[in-house]
Design an enzyme around this catalytic site. Structure first.
Site, PDB file in Angstrom:
ATOM      1  CG  HIS A   2      68.561  71.908  30.134  1.00 22.40           C
ATOM      2  ND1 HIS A   2      67.991  71.150  29.141  1.00 22.40           N
ATOM      3  CD2 HIS A   2      67.622  72.789  30.523  1.00 22.40           C
ATOM      4  CE1 HIS A   2      66.762  71.566  28.915  1.00 22.40           C
ATOM      5  NE2 HIS A   2      66.500  72.568  29.748  1.00 22.40           N
ATOM      6  CB  CYS A  30      64.289  70.356  31.231  1.00 21.77           C
ATOM      7  SG  CYS A  30      63.699  71.998  31.645  1.00 21.77           S
ATOM      8  CD  GLU A  49      70.867  69.073  28.318  1.00 20.71           C
ATOM      9  OE1 GLU A  49      70.751  68.513  29.431  1.00 20.71           O
ATOM     10  OE2 GLU A  49      69.946  69.734  27.783  1.00 20.71           O
TER      11      GLU A  49
HETATM   12  N1  GLN Z   1      58.500  73.629  28.678  1.00 18.22           N
HETATM   13  C1  GLN Z   1      59.005  73.343  29.986  1.00 18.22           C
HETATM   14  C2  GLN Z   1      59.129  74.598  30.837  1.00 18.22           C
HETATM   15  O1  GLN Z   1      59.092  75.679  30.351  1.00 18.22           O
HETATM   16  C3  GLN Z   1      60.340  72.618  29.898  1.00 18.22           C
HETATM   17  C4  GLN Z   1      61.433  73.462  29.345  1.00 18.22           C
HETATM   18  C5  GLN Z   1      62.630  72.659  28.908  1.00 18.22           C
HETATM   19  O2  GLN Z   1      62.573  71.450  28.763  1.00 18.22           O
HETATM   20  N2  GLN Z   1      63.733  73.317  28.667  1.00 18.22           N
HETATM   21  O3  GLN Z   1      59.262  74.500  32.034  1.00 18.22           O
END
Ligand code: GLN
Length: 539
Positions: free
Chosen positions: A512, A386, A514
């Protein structure tokens, strides 16, 4: 087969918070599912927040995301990993949700002039939600964990609701498990039962007599201690389960509970047929993770490094990937601000792989970018999640494509090269809660890419939680510089996975992954990282 009516198992906690109610509920879920019972799990969080979405992970631990895009408590991660069911937003009930709904109904006139009260309106709403979740899963057994500690003001309506359920559903349909602490007093060298006595008294004050106690303790409970607990708490000795602190894998806990017959005690009391559970694969997995033949050091570079629970699913996914590679993964938690101060070399020269997890806000961002640059230039296996992908794009734009000052608009609104931007339909966010791109989305993998190889598939689905995206206006220049977009949304408009050819393992995802790793089914991206890191270590 005639569907059974759902039976409920309630898990409460006493003496201290973080006592292991989540792992107890998850273990019980696993043991019952392996007995061919259909299981649903619910976490009740008595806080007033509607969900965990805008809660600080530094205080509250990771926000776990379900396929249907709910931002939930991290215990749902334990449930999914142990029970291997995909849960939904129905599995997390909070005070905010319950009161929000009751107030909405009151405004809509649904209560027809009644005075709206905690009993019965709030308690009815709570019971309704538990039944909805049970019915969604067509559950034989619905396991409900009540967050917090018995005696908390906030949990009172929930305790009252679960007390009522024994009367509503009948005594053969409701079971109460209480997880409690038996502290060891070093000065006298003794285990002490008084806190447990008090916490059971507190539970009784709410009208609940526990059927079974799980006693967390540093040392084995002596017969004396068990008899004393039984006498004061009115729970038979056979129903006192010992929960010794384990140094080994978390996944040993259900096996220890199975040896003490916890699932049979529950089904017996609930008048359900006794069945045997096949746990051979689980035992082998625990065995593998407890006696690995190799070890490998992987750095996790992030912001909340003091509280490892902030990255719980990532840590677990690395541990699953270790077991799949017959290696112990030793995680070196590196604060990205330390890299800003000392440089990447100082913190990464002794590891064989680098992982940059998700995150929000600009603190420590330059350190993460520096870590990724180091991994790229030193052929160090790298996985970005992400925010990790967004930082990798920034790093590549600046240092491989000559786009000086490239950045995400999240960190610098005036950047000359906004390579990461707000997603198109979200330009005007006015509320923070529940407004991100959340939940499972499909992604098409590029044929022959590293991503397609490790996944062994051409289309995948992963869970998301983010607001920002790779700016499509920069795709051509980034590709020109050698970056490969190996995962794209089916419509072609969103970059989901990036990678670098001519590097042993450099891959990052906007998702994500994970959240979908399981102890006996390690996630391919993590398994690939650990495999590459092991090769790196050998070299
Ligand atoms: N801050 C980034 C976004 O909003 C990444 C978010 C995250 O890593 N969950 O896109």
């Amino acid at each position: 087969m005639i569907p059974m009516t759902t039976k409920y198992v309630f898990v409460t906690g006493g003496v201290v918070s973080a006592i292991g109610k989540g792992i107890t509920a998850a273990s019980l879920g696993l043991l019952l599912k392996r007995r061919d019972y259909r299981v649903a799990l619910v976490k009740i969080d008595p806080y007033i927040n509607v969900d965990a979405g805008v809660m600080n992970p530094f205080q509250h631990g990771e926000v776990y995301v379900t396929d249907d895009g709910a931002e939930t408590d991290l215990d749902l991660g334990h449930y999914e990993r142990f029970v291997d069911e995909s849960l939904t937003r129905l599995s997390n009930v909070t005070t905010g949700l319950v009161y929000g709904e009751v107030i909405r109904k009151e405004r809509a006139g649904d209560y027809l002039g009644q005075t709206v009260q905690v009993i019965p309106h709030i308690t009815d709403e709570i019971k309704e939600r538990l039944k909805q979740c049970a019915s969604h899963h067509e559950a034989d057994l619905c396991i409900v964990e009540i967050g917090g500690t018995v005696g908390d003001i906030e949990s009172q309506p929930f305790l009252e609701a679960i007390r009522q359920m024994r009367t509503d559903e009948g005594p053969q349909s409701v079971y109460y498990v209480h997880v409690t602490l038996i502290p060891h007093l070093a000065t006298v060298g003794e285990l002490k039962t008084k806190p447990t006595q008090h916490s059971v008294q507190e539970l009784r004050r709410a009208g609940i007599q526990p059927d079974l106690l799980v006693c967390r303790s540093k040392y084995p409970l002596t017969d004396d201690i068990t008899r004393k607990i039984a006498l004061f708490c009115d729970v038979p000795v056979s129903n006192i389960i010992e929960g010794i602190d384990t140094e080994g894998s978390l996944y040993e806990i259900p096996l220890a509970m199975e040896r003490q017959g916890i699932a049979d005690l529950v089904t017996d009391k609930l008048d359900l047929p006794q069945r045997a559970a096949d746990l051979t694969d689980w035992e082998q997995m625990v065995q593998r993770s407890n006696s690995p033949s190799d070890r490998v050091d992987i750095a996790m570079v992030g912001k909340y490094m003091d509280l490892h629970d902030s990255y719980l699913s990532v840590t677990e996914a690395l541990c699953h990937a270790g077991a799949a590679n017959d290696a112990e993964v030793c995680i070196k938690y590196v604060d990205s601000e330390d890299i800003e101060r000392d440089g990447a070399q100082a913190h990464l020269s002794d590891v064989s792989g680098v992982l940059v997890p998700g995150g929000f806000g600009d603190r420590g961002i330059e350190g993460k970018i520096a870590a990724i640059g180091y991994a790229r230039e030193h052929n160090l296996p790298f996985l970005g999640l992400c925010l990790g992908l967004q930082c990798a794009v920034i790093e590549f734009a600046r240092n491989a494509c000559g786009l000086a000052g490239a950045n995400s608009k999240e960190f610098n609104l005036d950047t000359p090269h906004p390579v990461v931007i707000y997603m198109k339909d979200q330009e005007y966010i006015t509320e923070l809660g529940g407004t991100m791109r959340l939940g499972a989305y499909p992604c098409v993998l590029k044929e022959g890419s590293l991503a397609a190889r490790v996944y062994g598939a051409s289309q995948i689905s992963e869970r998301h939680r983010h607001r920002y995206e790779v700016n499509n206006a920069y795709r051509q220049v980034l590709e020109g510089g050698g970056l490969v977009f190996s995962g794209i949304s089916p419509e072609g408009d969103l970059v989901e996975i990036i990678e670098l050819p001519h590097h042993p393992y450099f891959v990052a995802t906007q998702a994500h992954p994970e959240f979908k790793s399981r102890p006996n089914r390690a996630h391919p991206l993590f398994r690939g990282l650990v495999a590459a890191a092991l090769q790196q270590a050998d070299a």
